[in-house]
Design a protein around this motif. Structure first.
Motif, PDB file in Angstrom:
ATOM      1  N   ILE A 123       1.188  -1.101  -0.423  1.00 29.53           N
ATOM      2  CA  ILE A 123      -0.877  -0.354  -0.138  1.00 29.53           C
ATOM      3  C   ILE A 123       0.793   1.132  -0.033  1.00 29.53           C
ATOM      4  CG2 ILE A 123      -1.219   0.894   1.265  1.00 29.53           C
ATOM      5  CD1 ILE A 123      -2.675  -1.640   1.792  1.00 29.53           C
ATOM      6  N   MET A 124       2.144   1.369   0.609  1.00 27.54           N
ATOM      7  CA  MET A 124       3.178   2.647   0.245  1.00 27.54           C
ATOM      8  C   MET A 124       3.435   3.048  -0.701  1.00 27.54           C
ATOM      9  SD  MET A 124       2.433   3.186   3.723  1.00 27.54           S
ATOM     10  CE  MET A 124       3.083   4.670   3.487  1.00 27.54           C
ATOM     11  N   HIS A 125       3.941   1.539  -1.438  1.00 23.05           N
ATOM     12  CA  HIS A 125       4.287   1.864  -2.393  1.00 23.05           C
ATOM     13  C   HIS A 125       3.180   2.745  -3.681  1.00 23.05           C
ATOM     14  CE1 HIS A 125       7.289  -1.451  -2.020  1.00 23.05           C
ATOM     15  NE2 HIS A 125       8.136  -0.010  -1.176  1.00 23.05           N
ATOM     16  N   LYS A 182       3.841   6.070  -5.546  1.00 24.06           N
ATOM     17  CA  LYS A 182       3.326   6.325  -7.483  1.00 24.06           C
ATOM     18  C   LYS A 182       1.858   6.642  -7.612  1.00 24.06           C
ATOM     19  CE  LYS A 182       4.222   1.611  -9.512  1.00 24.06           C
ATOM     20  NZ  LYS A 182       3.167   0.282  -9.114  1.00 24.06           N
ATOM     21  N   LEU A 183       0.774   7.133  -6.499  1.00 18.44           N
ATOM     22  CA  LEU A 183       0.363   8.613  -6.570  1.00 18.44           C
ATOM     23  C   LEU A 183       0.877   9.595  -6.014  1.00 18.44           C
ATOM     24  CD1 LEU A 183      -3.122   6.664  -4.477  1.00 18.44           C
ATOM     25  CD2 LEU A 183      -3.105   7.594  -7.425  1.00 18.44           C
ATOM     26  N   LEU A 184       1.160   9.160  -5.893  1.00 15.19           N
ATOM     27  CA  LEU A 184       1.910  10.619  -5.083  1.00 15.19           C
ATOM     28  C   LEU A 184       2.682  11.208  -6.365  1.00 15.19           C
ATOM     29  CD1 LEU A 184       2.976  10.707  -1.595  1.00 15.19           C
ATOM     30  CD2 LEU A 184       0.854  12.781  -2.365  1.00 15.19           C
ATOM     31  N   LEU A 185       3.920  10.295  -6.960  1.00 18.49           N
ATOM     32  CA  LEU A 185       4.768  10.796  -7.790  1.00 18.49           C
ATOM     33  C   LEU A 185       5.092  10.718  -9.491  1.00 18.49           C
ATOM     34  CD1 LEU A 185       8.311   9.296  -6.322  1.00 18.49           C
ATOM     35  CD2 LEU A 185       7.202  12.169  -6.168  1.00 18.49           C
ATOM     36  N   PRO A 225       7.480   9.681 -18.570  1.00 15.73           N
ATOM     37  CA  PRO A 225       7.672  10.642 -17.949  1.00 15.73           C
ATOM     38  C   PRO A 225       7.989  11.957 -18.211  1.00 15.73           C
ATOM     39  CG  PRO A 225       9.409   9.519 -19.652  1.00 15.73           C
ATOM     40  CD  PRO A 225       8.207   8.870 -19.493  1.00 15.73           C
ATOM     41  N   SER A 226       6.787  11.790 -18.814  1.00 15.68           N
ATOM     42  CA  SER A 226       6.407  13.469 -19.415  1.00 15.68           C
ATOM     43  C   SER A 226       5.457  13.932 -18.205  1.00 15.68           C
ATOM     44  CB  SER A 226       5.219  13.767 -20.826  1.00 15.68           C
ATOM     45  OG  SER A 226       4.029  12.343 -20.129  1.00 15.68           O
ATOM     46  N   THR A 227       3.995  13.349 -17.559  1.00  8.87           N
ATOM     47  CA  THR A 227       4.394  13.259 -16.101  1.00  8.87           C
ATOM     48  C   THR A 227       5.013  13.654 -14.965  1.00  8.87           C
ATOM     49  OG1 THR A 227       3.754  11.200 -15.180  1.00  8.87           O
ATOM     50  CG2 THR A 227       1.565  11.915 -16.683  1.00  8.87           C
ATOM     51  N   VAL A 228       4.398  15.071 -14.756  1.00 11.70           N
ATOM     52  CA  VAL A 228       5.700  15.695 -13.623  1.00 11.70           C
ATOM     53  C   VAL A 228       5.057  15.488 -12.298  1.00 11.70           C
ATOM     54  CG1 VAL A 228       6.920  17.151 -13.551  1.00 11.70           C
ATOM     55  CG2 VAL A 228       6.893  16.282 -15.362  1.00 11.70           C
ATOM     56  N   PRO A 229       5.476  15.524 -11.309  1.00  9.96           N
ATOM     57  CA  PRO A 229       3.903  15.688 -10.434  1.00  9.96           C
ATOM     58  C   PRO A 229       4.411  17.074  -9.990  1.00  9.96           C
ATOM     59  CG  PRO A 229       6.353  14.729  -9.615  1.00  9.96           C
ATOM     60  CD  PRO A 229       6.254  14.786 -11.157  1.00  9.96           C
ATOM     61  N   THR A 269      11.811   4.894  -8.157  1.00 16.12           N
ATOM     62  CA  THR A 269      12.402   5.907  -6.757  1.00 16.12           C
ATOM     63  C   THR A 269      13.164   6.647  -7.229  1.00 16.12           C
ATOM     64  OG1 THR A 269      10.291   5.173  -5.175  1.00 16.12           O
ATOM     65  CG2 THR A 269      11.626   7.090  -4.603  1.00 16.12           C
ATOM     66  N   SER A 270      14.722   5.360  -7.017  1.00 13.01           N
ATOM     67  CA  SER A 270      15.660   5.453  -7.639  1.00 13.01           C
ATOM     68  C   SER A 270      15.770   6.179  -8.966  1.00 13.01           C
ATOM     69  CB  SER A 270      16.310   4.954  -7.740  1.00 13.01           C
ATOM     70  OG  SER A 270      16.273   4.391  -5.879  1.00 13.01           O
ATOM     71  N   ASN A 271      15.096   5.861  -9.917  1.00 13.04           N
ATOM     72  CA  ASN A 271      15.014   6.792 -11.195  1.00 13.04           C
ATOM     73  C   ASN A 271      14.236   8.190 -11.222  1.00 13.04           C
ATOM     74  OD1 ASN A 271      16.491   4.462 -11.773  1.00 13.04           O
ATOM     75  ND2 ASN A 271      14.513   2.850 -12.950  1.00 13.04           N
ATOM     76  N   VAL A 272      13.652   8.157 -10.837  1.00 16.13           N
ATOM     77  CA  VAL A 272      12.883   9.456 -10.557  1.00 16.13           C
ATOM     78  C   VAL A 272      13.685  10.404 -10.043  1.00 16.13           C
ATOM     79  CG1 VAL A 272      11.048   9.453  -8.866  1.00 16.13           C
ATOM     80  CG2 VAL A 272      10.489   9.442 -11.659  1.00 16.13           C
ATOM     81  N   ALA A 273      14.464  10.195  -9.347  1.00 16.79           N
ATOM     82  CA  ALA A 273      14.983  11.203  -8.497  1.00 16.79           C
ATOM     83  C   ALA A 273      15.974  11.909 -10.122  1.00 16.79           C
ATOM     84  CB  ALA A 273      15.942  10.618  -7.967  1.00 16.79           C
TER      85      ALA A 273
END
Lengths: 526, 206
Positions: free
Chosen positions: B133-135, B139-142, B148-152, B183-187
């Motif tokens: 659920i945490m994951h 995901k929902l947050l970021l 990659p086009s969707t930027v939080p 998450t690391s990739n998105v950083a």
């Protein structure tokens, strides 16, 4: 400290000083002789006179500071005594070197009288003389002030103006110009009524006898006729004309306002009525007002100069407070006031407030204690459970720093899972399946005694007409049990938690209930 | 033993009171009742509701402001309703506090959102929530990492940072799954964001 003294107070005393009772009463002396005596005092008493001269000068130029105050007090003292006394009193002062006198005078501006005489003198040999003089000064001052403050015995009135300067003009303007009339010496010249002054000459003086003024009153108000409503009240007239004390106090009070106009409470009255001076009646009412104020100030004159000042300031404040008491709306009882009974009536609210109080106290330190308290809380309805969770959630979200504690509390509450009391199991007799229901609303006042679960089936089949008599709940502590559903008929069962030995007693209670319900007019339910 | 007899139709007629489930035994029914009306479940429902509302209202300052305006309007309506109710009952209305500015509402909402995220993290620590659920929450947050086009937006990144701050240690477990790698990739591409990137990169690479 003394240099901070307010201007009006100083000016007050300055204007008091010329008002010399004994002098006026004892001898019908004209103004000129008065001045002459002043001169003689001046010559005989260099110290005092120089001071008074300085004070006069100060009055003329800038009437402020303690120096002028002090100087005029001396002058007043001297005038209060007869001239010969003044001269004799002045004798020790003559011995003092003039240089010291002048020095003391030059240094004494912000200093009080006594400290002045002791502090400033450099030479030791003069100290004794100064002390003596100071003692005499105190004595004189006290006596004079006493005499001034105890006016009842003497039917005297004050209406003297000298110290020719701007203040005189102010006094005159306030006190009605006619008051300063040409001197008409009369053996009965006691109450000099500035109000009644008819003379137009501003510099001269006219003193009326009391009887004369009373006559004037009877002339104005003819006997038998009701006083004109348009005229000021009779009391005002009386207080200014018949009461010697009132008129007497008018002096200081009026002088205070005349000289202190624009500052403090005294000035407010003068300023308010300033435009109506041409109307003598309004003036009288104003005077009456002033009397009321002056009466409050009377004790001032019996105290020392320094004390006098502080007190006067204080009273000015109190006068301002009393000046206009605003009407206050009476307090009302609010419908939404905190009411213990009403709060206690709602059990749900009570429980929620209890939970809130526990949560408010929650810290990591007392977590164990409070968590167990919260776990023991009885959830009486699903609504309550929802409210408790809402309170807990809101609190956790609003206080992120305590989120750890609240999460631990949630874990503890979730651990102690149980079937809430408000959840009932329901057996469908037709299908033979079990279901559950929350918040089943049951009217427990219509209880029917049953033997056991086996009789429930039988009871369900019983037609409507053959239902046994209902009883009230009485004092039974009901524990909810299962429910049975069959053909649109729901039977909810209850246990009454009773020990075996008590059963018989409870049956008697039940019989009583039955008896009571048979009485007509009495509600069958308890 | 006592019993009360009702008409079942009138009892179960309303929406509030209804029968749940149909089980063979009484125990099963009670188990179901315990599960469905448990403290944990109701609490988590509330958390989820709040979280999803926050995610929906996220999308930059404008969205947050809109949500704040909505909350403000709701508060105003509540006041009106309270006054109306009081008038109906014939009592003077309770004194209502002064209306808050919109900025205050924005601040309140943001604070509440971050508080909720932190509380969720703490619940996860207490093992009331599963890692899966945490994951989902991250995901929902970021947003979707695949796109990659969707930027939080800033608020979401801030919330995610808060979540990582809370549960970072737990996610560090060997069973750390693909989501963490994501998450690391998105950083790196988060570093292009202004402001919060330092915080996020610091935690995400943790």
């Amino acid at each position: 400290m003394s240099s901070n003294q307010p201007l009006p107070t100083d000016a007050t005393i300055v204007s008091i000083a010329p008002q010399d009772d004994d002098f006026e009463d004892s001898a019908d002396v004209v103004e000129g002789s008065h001045q002459m005596i002043d001169c003689s005092i001046t010559q005989a008493q260099p110290c005092i006179t120089s001071k008074s001269a300085e004070s006069n000068a100060t009055n003329e130029t800038a009437p402020m500071g303690l120096e002028s105050d002090h100087g005029t007090t001396n002058l007043k003292d001297a005038q209060g005594e007869c001239p010969s006394t003044a001269e004799s009193l002045a004798a020790p002062d003559l011995k003092m070197p003039a240089a010291i006198n002048t020095q003391s005078l030059s240094n004494s501006a912000p200093v009080l009288p006594r400290s002045e005489s002791s502090d400033v003198v450099p030479a030791k040999k003069n100290k004794a003389a100064f002390k003596k003089r100071a003692a005499e000064f105190d004595k004189k001052q006290g006596r004079t002030l006493d005499a001034f403050a105890a006016p009842k015995g003497r039917p005297s009135e004050v209406d003297v103006v000298h110290n020719a300067g701007p203040q005189d003009l102010i006094i005159d303007s306030w006190e009605d110009v006619g008051a300063v009339a040409s001197s008409t010496p009369s053996p009965m010249s006691s109450a000099s009524m500035d109000v009644s002054g008819t003379s137009l000459a501003p510099i001269e003086r006219r003193v009326y006898a009391k009887e004369r003024l009373l006559e004037l009153r009877s002339m104005c108000y003819e006997a038998g006729s009701a006083p004109n409503a348009a005229l000021p009240s009779f009391i005002v007239e009386k207080s200014t004309s018949c009461d010697p004390r009132a008129g007497r106090r008018l002096g200081p009070g009026g002088a205070t306002r005349s000289s202190g106009a624009g500052a403090g409470g005294g000035g407010s009255g003068g300023g308010r009525y300033g435009g109506s001076m041409d109307d003598p009646r309004r003036d009288q009412s104003l005077r009456h007002n002033g009397d009321g104020r002056a009466r409050h100030r009377k004790p001032d004159h019996s105290t020392t100069d320094k004390w006098d000042r502080g007190q006067r300031v204080k009273q000015k404040e109190s006068l301002n407070e009393n000046w206009g008491p605003e009407p206050v709306e009476p307090l009302k009882t609010s419908v939404h006031r905190w009411d213990r009974k009403r709060k206690a009536a709602d059990t749900l609210e009570v429980s929620i407030s209890k939970v809130t109080s526990i949560l408010n106290k929650m810290t990591p330190d007392n977590f164990e204690k409070l968590a167990s308290q919260l776990c023991e809380l009885e959830m009486t309805s699903s609504e309550m459970l929802r409210r408790v969770i809402g309170v807990l959630f809101d609190k956790a979200v609003d206080e992120p720093h305590f989120a750890v504690v609240y999460a631990a509390l949630c874990a503890r509450l979730a651990e102690t899972t149980r079937v809430w009391p408000f959840i009932r199991s329901v057996k469908d007799e037709n299908a033979g399946t079990w279901s559950w229901v929350a918040d089943l609303d049951v009217d427990t006042t219509r209880l029917i005694p049953l033997d056991d679960f086996d009789s429930v089936e039988q009871f369900l089949d019983t037609p409507e007409s053959a239902i046994p008599a209902e009883i009230g709940v009485g004092q039974l502590q009901l524990q909810p049990s299962d429910c049975f559903l069959k053909n649109d008929t729901l039977v909810s069962c209850y246990y009454a938690a009773q020990r075996p030995g008590v059963v018989r007693i409870s049956t008697s209670v039940l019989q009583q209930h039955l008896l009571r319900s048979s009485i007509p007019g009495v509600c069958s339910t308890s | 033993m006592f019993a009360v007899r009702h008409d079942a139709k009138s009892t179960f007629g309303n929406e509030k009171t209804k029968l749940f489930g149909a089980f063979g035994t009484k125990e099963e029914a009670q188990q179901d009742a315990m599960k469905k009306a448990s403290f944990k479940r109701l609490l988590l429902n509330q958390c989820q509701e709040e979280f999803e509302r926050n995610v929906r209202s996220s999308g930059g300052a404008a969205a947050l402001e809109a949500a704040a305006r909505e909350a403000k309007e709701k508060a105003k309506e509540d006041v009106v309703e309270a006054i109306r109710l009081a008038a109906e009952q014939g009592v003077p209305p309770i004194e209502t506090p002064d209306e808050l500015e919109l900025e205050v509402w924005v601040m309140k909402l943001k604070r509440r959102m971050l508080g909720n995220v932190k509380f969720i993290g703490e619940l996860f620590k207490q093992q009331l929530l599963k890692e899966k659920i945490m994951h989902e929450c991250v995901k929902l947050l970021l947003g979707s990492f695949d796109d990659p086009s969707t930027v939080p937006d800033d608020e979401s990144i801030e919330a995610a940072a808060k979540l990582f701050l809370t549960i970072g240690k737990q996610l560090e477990s060997p069973a750390a799954s693909r989501a963490k790698l994501d998450t690391s990739n998105v950083a790196p591409h988060l570093t292009h964001q202004v402001g919060v990137s330092f915080n996020v990169t610091g935690i995400a690479s943790d």
